[in-house]
Design a protein around this motif. Structure first.
Motif, PDB file in Angstrom:
ATOM      1  N   UNK A  44      20.794  -5.311   3.392  1.00  0.00           N
ATOM      2  CA  UNK A  44      20.160  -6.062   4.798  1.00  0.00           C
ATOM      3  C   UNK A  44      20.379  -4.848   5.620  1.00  0.00           C
ATOM      4  N   UNK A  45      21.536  -4.317   6.143  1.00  0.00           N
ATOM      5  CA  UNK A  45      21.796  -3.557   6.897  1.00  0.00           C
ATOM      6  C   UNK A  45      20.214  -2.236   6.937  1.00  0.00           C
ATOM      7  N   UNK A  46      20.033  -1.590   6.087  1.00  0.00           N
ATOM      8  CA  UNK A  46      18.539  -1.012   6.610  1.00  0.00           C
ATOM      9  C   UNK A  46      17.549  -1.525   6.423  1.00  0.00           C
ATOM     10  N   UNK A  47      17.467  -2.873   6.154  1.00  0.00           N
ATOM     11  CA  UNK A  47      16.110  -3.397   6.550  1.00  0.00           C
ATOM     12  C   UNK A  47      16.504  -4.083   8.118  1.00  0.00           C
ATOM     13  N   UNK A  48      17.232  -4.197   8.597  1.00  0.00           N
ATOM     14  CA  UNK A  48      18.011  -4.426   9.895  1.00  0.00           C
ATOM     15  C   UNK A  48      17.222  -2.726   9.713  1.00  0.00           C
ATOM     16  N   UNK A  49      18.334  -1.915  10.047  1.00  0.00           N
ATOM     17  CA  UNK A  49      17.399  -0.655  10.976  1.00  0.00           C
ATOM     18  C   UNK A  49      16.352  -0.156  10.499  1.00  0.00           C
ATOM     19  N   UNK A  50      15.319  -0.217   9.711  1.00  0.00           N
ATOM     20  CA  UNK A  50      14.365  -0.125   9.207  1.00  0.00           C
ATOM     21  C   UNK A  50      13.389  -0.431  10.292  1.00  0.00           C
ATOM     22  N   UNK A  51      13.649  -1.788  10.806  1.00  0.00           N
ATOM     23  CA  UNK A  51      12.985  -2.798  12.083  1.00  0.00           C
ATOM     24  C   UNK A  51      13.310  -2.401  13.291  1.00  0.00           C
ATOM     25  N   UNK A  52      14.371  -1.358  13.729  1.00  0.00           N
ATOM     26  CA  UNK A  52      14.784  -1.747  15.014  1.00  0.00           C
ATOM     27  C   UNK A  52      14.279  -0.343  15.120  1.00  0.00           C
ATOM     28  N   UNK A  53      14.682   1.409  14.365  1.00  0.00           N
ATOM     29  CA  UNK A  53      14.878   2.008  14.898  1.00  0.00           C
ATOM     30  C   UNK A  53      13.371   2.546  14.473  1.00  0.00           C
ATOM     31  N   UNK A  54      12.629   4.061  15.094  1.00  0.00           N
ATOM     32  CA  UNK A  54      11.658   4.517  14.634  1.00  0.00           C
ATOM     33  C   UNK A  54      11.933   5.370  13.676  1.00  0.00           C
ATOM     34  N   UNK A  55      10.210   5.337  12.637  1.00  0.00           N
ATOM     35  CA  UNK A  55      10.680   5.742  11.195  1.00  0.00           C
ATOM     36  C   UNK A  55      10.709   6.874  11.214  1.00  0.00           C
ATOM     37  N   UNK A  56      11.251   7.671  11.978  1.00  0.00           N
ATOM     38  CA  UNK A  56      11.193   9.316  11.929  1.00  0.00           C
ATOM     39  C   UNK A  56      12.657   9.762  13.020  1.00  0.00           C
ATOM     40  N   UNK A  57      13.293  10.435  12.068  1.00  0.00           N
ATOM     41  CA  UNK A  57      14.584  10.356  13.040  1.00  0.00           C
ATOM     42  C   UNK A  57      15.097  11.073  14.741  1.00  0.00           C
ATOM     43  N   UNK A  58      14.206  11.286  14.967  1.00  0.00           N
ATOM     44  CA  UNK A  58      14.284  12.102  16.437  1.00  0.00           C
ATOM     45  C   UNK A  58      13.886  11.027  17.762  1.00  0.00           C
ATOM     46  N   UNK A  59      13.447   9.833  17.397  1.00  0.00           N
ATOM     47  CA  UNK A  59      12.769   8.946  17.608  1.00  0.00           C
ATOM     48  C   UNK A  59      13.774   8.206  18.862  1.00  0.00           C
TER      49      UNK A  59
END
Length: 102
Positions: A44-59
């Motif tokens: 659930x945390x991973x799916x939440x972060x996927x929805x909230x964070x840019x798909x590339x780590x430097x964004x």
């Protein structure tokens, strides 16, 4: 443990996060309620972060540098591994009694 003949064969689960596949296998831990387990909360945390964070780590840092993430009590590390594969700078840790290193 790779192809080591003494390594137990365990089922592998495949997760798709941030457009990448993550392959994980649960293991044995000294304590029965922690350790090498992929918890539902980790998914659930991973799916939440996927929805909230840019798909590339430097964004998200604003200066082009990869965001740095500390994943405490990570178990099998699903969220942290997914973030690392997406380009984030990640440190994962768990209690040494829970995760065997040798």
């Amino acid at each position: 443990l790779g192809d080591c003949p003494s390594a137990p064969r365990r089922p592998v689960r495949t997760y798709t996060l941030f457009g990448n596949q993550v392959f994980l296998s649960d293991g044995d831990a000294v304590l029965s309620n922690t350790g090498w387990r992929t918890w539902a909360g980790s998914w659930l945390l991973a799916k939440h972060l996927e929805a909230q964070l840019p798909s590339k780590g430097n964004g998200g840092s604003g200066d082009g540098q990869p965001l740095r993430i500390l994943d405490l009590s990570c178990g099998t590390g699903l969220a942290g591994v997914a973030l690392a594969k997406a380009g984030y700078e990640v440190v994962l840790c768990d209690m040494d009694v829970n995760v065997r290193t040798r």
